[in-house]
Design a protein around this motif. Structure first.
Motif, mmCIF file in Angstrom:
data_model
loop_
_atom_site.group_PDB
_atom_site.id
_atom_site.type_symbol
_atom_site.label_atom_id
_atom_site.label_comp_id
_atom_site.label_asym_id
_atom_site.label_seq_id
_atom_site.Cartn_x
_atom_site.Cartn_y
_atom_site.Cartn_z
ATOM 1 N N LEU A 48 -20.744 63.514 33.664
ATOM 2 C CA LEU A 48 -20.204 64.289 32.548
ATOM 3 C C LEU A 48 -21.280 64.589 31.513
ATOM 4 O O LEU A 48 -21.232 65.631 30.848
ATOM 5 N N ASP A 49 -22.257 63.696 31.361
ATOM 6 C CA ASP A 49 -23.406 64.012 30.516
ATOM 7 C C ASP A 49 -24.103 65.283 31.018
ATOM 8 O O ASP A 49 -24.582 66.101 30.231
ATOM 9 N N LEU A 50 -24.172 65.444 32.340
ATOM 10 C CA LEU A 50 -24.915 66.554 32.939
ATOM 11 C C LEU A 50 -24.112 67.851 32.977
ATOM 12 O O LEU A 50 -24.647 68.921 32.699
ATOM 13 N N VAL A 51 -22.834 67.762 33.360
ATOM 14 C CA VAL A 51 -22.059 68.989 33.588
ATOM 15 C C VAL A 51 -20.714 68.990 32.871
ATOM 16 O O VAL A 51 -19.849 69.805 33.171
ATOM 17 N N GLY A 52 -20.537 68.086 31.915
ATOM 18 C CA GLY A 52 -19.240 67.962 31.275
ATOM 19 C C GLY A 52 -19.036 68.828 30.054
ATOM 20 O O GLY A 52 -17.918 68.904 29.534
ATOM 21 N N GLU A 53 -20.088 69.499 29.566
ATOM 22 C CA GLU A 53 -19.911 70.365 28.406
ATOM 23 C C GLU A 53 -19.079 71.592 28.787
ATOM 24 O O GLU A 53 -19.084 72.034 29.942
ATOM 25 N N ARG A 54 -18.390 72.168 27.797
ATOM 26 C CA ARG A 54 -17.557 73.348 28.027
ATOM 27 C C ARG A 54 -18.390 74.459 28.650
ATOM 28 O O ARG A 54 -19.497 74.727 28.217
ATOM 29 N N TRP A 55 -17.876 75.091 29.679
ATOM 30 C CA TRP A 55 -18.447 76.203 30.445
ATOM 31 C C TRP A 55 -19.458 75.756 31.495
ATOM 32 O O TRP A 55 -19.810 76.548 32.370
ATOM 33 N N ALA A 56 -19.928 74.515 31.464
ATOM 34 C CA ALA A 56 -21.003 74.125 32.383
ATOM 35 C C ALA A 56 -20.569 74.243 33.834
ATOM 36 O O ALA A 56 -21.260 74.858 34.661
ATOM 37 N N LEU A 57 -19.425 73.654 34.194
ATOM 38 C CA LEU A 57 -18.987 73.716 35.587
ATOM 39 C C LEU A 57 -18.589 75.126 35.987
ATOM 40 O O LEU A 57 -18.693 75.490 37.167
ATOM 41 N N LEU A 58 -18.152 75.932 35.026
ATOM 42 C CA LEU A 58 -17.822 77.315 35.371
ATOM 43 C C LEU A 58 -19.090 78.134 35.621
ATOM 44 O O LEU A 58 -19.081 79.063 36.433
ATOM 45 N N VAL A 59 -20.174 77.800 34.938
ATOM 46 C CA VAL A 59 -21.464 78.413 35.278
ATOM 47 C C VAL A 59 -21.843 78.057 36.708
ATOM 48 O O VAL A 59 -22.271 78.913 37.497
ATOM 49 N N VAL A 60 -21.661 76.781 37.064
ATOM 50 C CA VAL A 60 -21.947 76.350 38.440
ATOM 51 C C VAL A 60 -21.072 77.132 39.418
ATOM 52 O O VAL A 60 -21.550 77.603 40.457
ATOM 53 N N ARG A 61 -19.787 77.274 39.107
ATOM 54 C CA ARG A 61 -18.888 78.044 39.979
ATOM 55 C C ARG A 61 -19.396 79.465 40.172
ATOM 56 O O ARG A 61 -19.393 79.999 41.293
ATOM 57 N N GLU A 62 -19.842 80.097 39.089
ATOM 58 C CA GLU A 62 -20.304 81.479 39.174
ATOM 59 C C GLU A 62 -21.560 81.617 40.025
ATOM 60 O O GLU A 62 -21.814 82.694 40.577
ATOM 61 N N LEU A 63 -22.337 80.554 40.150
ATOM 62 C CA LEU A 63 -23.576 80.615 40.936
ATOM 63 C C LEU A 63 -23.400 80.074 42.349
ATOM 64 O O LEU A 63 -24.328 80.149 43.152
ATOM 65 N N MET A 64 -22.211 79.561 42.658
ATOM 66 C CA MET A 64 -22.001 78.944 43.958
ATOM 67 C C MET A 64 -22.112 79.959 45.095
ATOM 68 O O MET A 64 -22.433 79.606 46.239
ATOM 69 N N LEU A 65 -21.864 81.238 44.798
ATOM 70 C CA LEU A 65 -21.927 82.272 45.830
ATOM 71 C C LEU A 65 -23.252 83.017 45.844
ATOM 72 O O LEU A 65 -23.403 84.000 46.555
ATOM 73 N N GLY A 66 -24.217 82.545 45.038
ATOM 74 C CA GLY A 66 -25.535 83.155 45.062
ATOM 75 C C GLY A 66 -26.076 83.405 43.671
ATOM 76 O O GLY A 66 -25.363 83.255 42.668
ATOM 77 N N PRO A 67 -27.355 83.774 43.571
ATOM 78 C CA PRO A 67 -28.001 83.973 42.269
ATOM 79 C C PRO A 67 -27.352 85.108 41.482
ATOM 80 O O PRO A 67 -26.798 86.051 42.040
ATOM 81 N N LYS A 68 -27.463 84.996 40.143
ATOM 82 C CA LYS A 68 -26.936 86.039 39.263
ATOM 83 C C LYS A 68 -27.849 86.216 38.056
ATOM 84 O O LYS A 68 -28.498 85.279 37.596
ATOM 85 N N ARG A 69 -27.835 87.448 37.541
ATOM 86 C CA ARG A 69 -28.502 87.718 36.272
ATOM 87 C C ARG A 69 -27.620 87.230 35.120
ATOM 88 O O ARG A 69 -26.434 86.979 35.303
ATOM 89 N N PHE A 70 -28.212 87.144 33.949
ATOM 90 C CA PHE A 70 -27.449 86.721 32.774
ATOM 91 C C PHE A 70 -26.271 87.669 32.537
ATOM 92 O O PHE A 70 -25.162 87.225 32.207
ATOM 93 N N THR A 71 -26.511 88.975 32.706
ATOM 94 C CA THR A 71 -25.428 89.939 32.487
ATOM 95 C C THR A 71 -24.304 89.747 33.495
ATOM 96 O O THR A 71 -23.131 89.942 33.159
ATOM 97 N N ASP A 72 -24.635 89.355 34.722
ATOM 98 C CA ASP A 72 -23.602 89.079 35.724
ATOM 99 C C ASP A 72 -22.774 87.851 35.331
ATOM 100 O O ASP A 72 -21.558 87.828 35.511
ATOM 101 N N LEU A 73 -23.457 86.850 34.810
ATOM 102 C CA LEU A 73 -22.745 85.655 34.353
ATOM 103 C C LEU A 73 -21.826 85.987 33.181
ATOM 104 O O LEU A 73 -20.712 85.474 33.080
ATOM 105 N N ARG A 74 -22.286 86.848 32.293
ATOM 106 C CA ARG A 74 -21.441 87.270 31.173
ATOM 107 C C ARG A 74 -20.198 87.994 31.677
ATOM 108 O O ARG A 74 -19.098 87.819 31.141
#
Length: 221
Positions: A17-43
């Motif tokens: 939770l220290d590593l990935v427990g902050e708000r949005w952290a795991l959702l960032v991981v979810r967004e990258l699970m299917l491949g690399p993305k630009r910052f605008t894609d993450l937004r």
């Protein structure tokens, strides 16, 4: 940047939770699970995360070794974020959390493309797929994905299938309604919510393979 908050607890779960427990952290991981993305894609995938918060989460996850930032070669020459091998190991964690929380999931009006695709990976029931051999192309918000069923295994990845049995196109919400909420496929097609080309029976065969868990029954007061 505000200092990261730590639990100062020797438990491995606390360290996670220290590593990935902050708000949005795991959702960032979810967004990258299917491949690399630009910052605008993450937004685009996380529209309710402010740019400053998203930038902070990306820095924290990079410092933790969960993701890395790299620059694509010309002519693209843009920066993308991608998970490290260690970061990809979080997929079963996301799946377990998803299956657990689905028992009390409220009905949502919208679902992101990556959320939907990851939900299919999560909810797939291999025991129901014996003998099913299919390749189906999905196109959500102009993003193509190839879904393959073989010998009880299911994969869905970005890309185009050379000869799919069928192609399903439409908004991710429409497919989620059919797959998880019992909305008839024929109605979704006739209403223009989804377009199905090729063998519609191949699509129908998928519908029983992604069962939602039984809803949580609130404890009596």
């Amino acid at each position: 940047m505000a200092p990261r908050r730590d639990y100062f607890d020797g438990c491995a779960a606390a360290h996670a939770l220290d590593l990935v427990g902050e708000r949005w952290a795991l959702l960032v991981v979810r967004e990258l699970m299917l491949g690399p993305k630009r910052f605008t894609d993450l937004r685009t995938g996380l529209p309710h995360a402010s740019p400053n918060v998203l930038s902070q989460r990306l820095r924290e996850l990079e410092d933790a070794g969960v993701l890395r930032r790299r620059r694509l070669p010309p002519p693209a020459a843009s920066a993308v974020y991608e998970l490290t091998d260690w970061g990809y190991e979080l997929e079963p964690v996301l799946q377990t959390l998803g299956r657990w929380a689905a028992r009390s999931l409220p009905q949502a009006e919208s679902i992101g493309v990556d959320s939907l695709v990851m939900s299919m990976r999560t909810m797939f029931a291999p025991e129901r797929a014996a003998g099913v051999e299919e390749t189906v192309q999905f196109v959500f918000a102009d993003q193509p994905f190839v879904a393959t069923l073989h010998d009880g295994d299911f994969t869905i990845v970005r890309g185009d299938a050379p000869a799919p049995a069928a192609t399903v196109s439409g908004a991710p919400e429409a497919w989620a309604a059919v797959l998880y909420m019992g909305h008839p496929l024929a109605s979704a097609v006739s209403d223009g919510m989804l377009t199905v080309s090729g063998d519609r029976a191949a699509v129908e065969r998928l519908l029983d393979l992604f069962p939602m868990p039984e809803p949580l029954v609130p404890a009596a007061g």
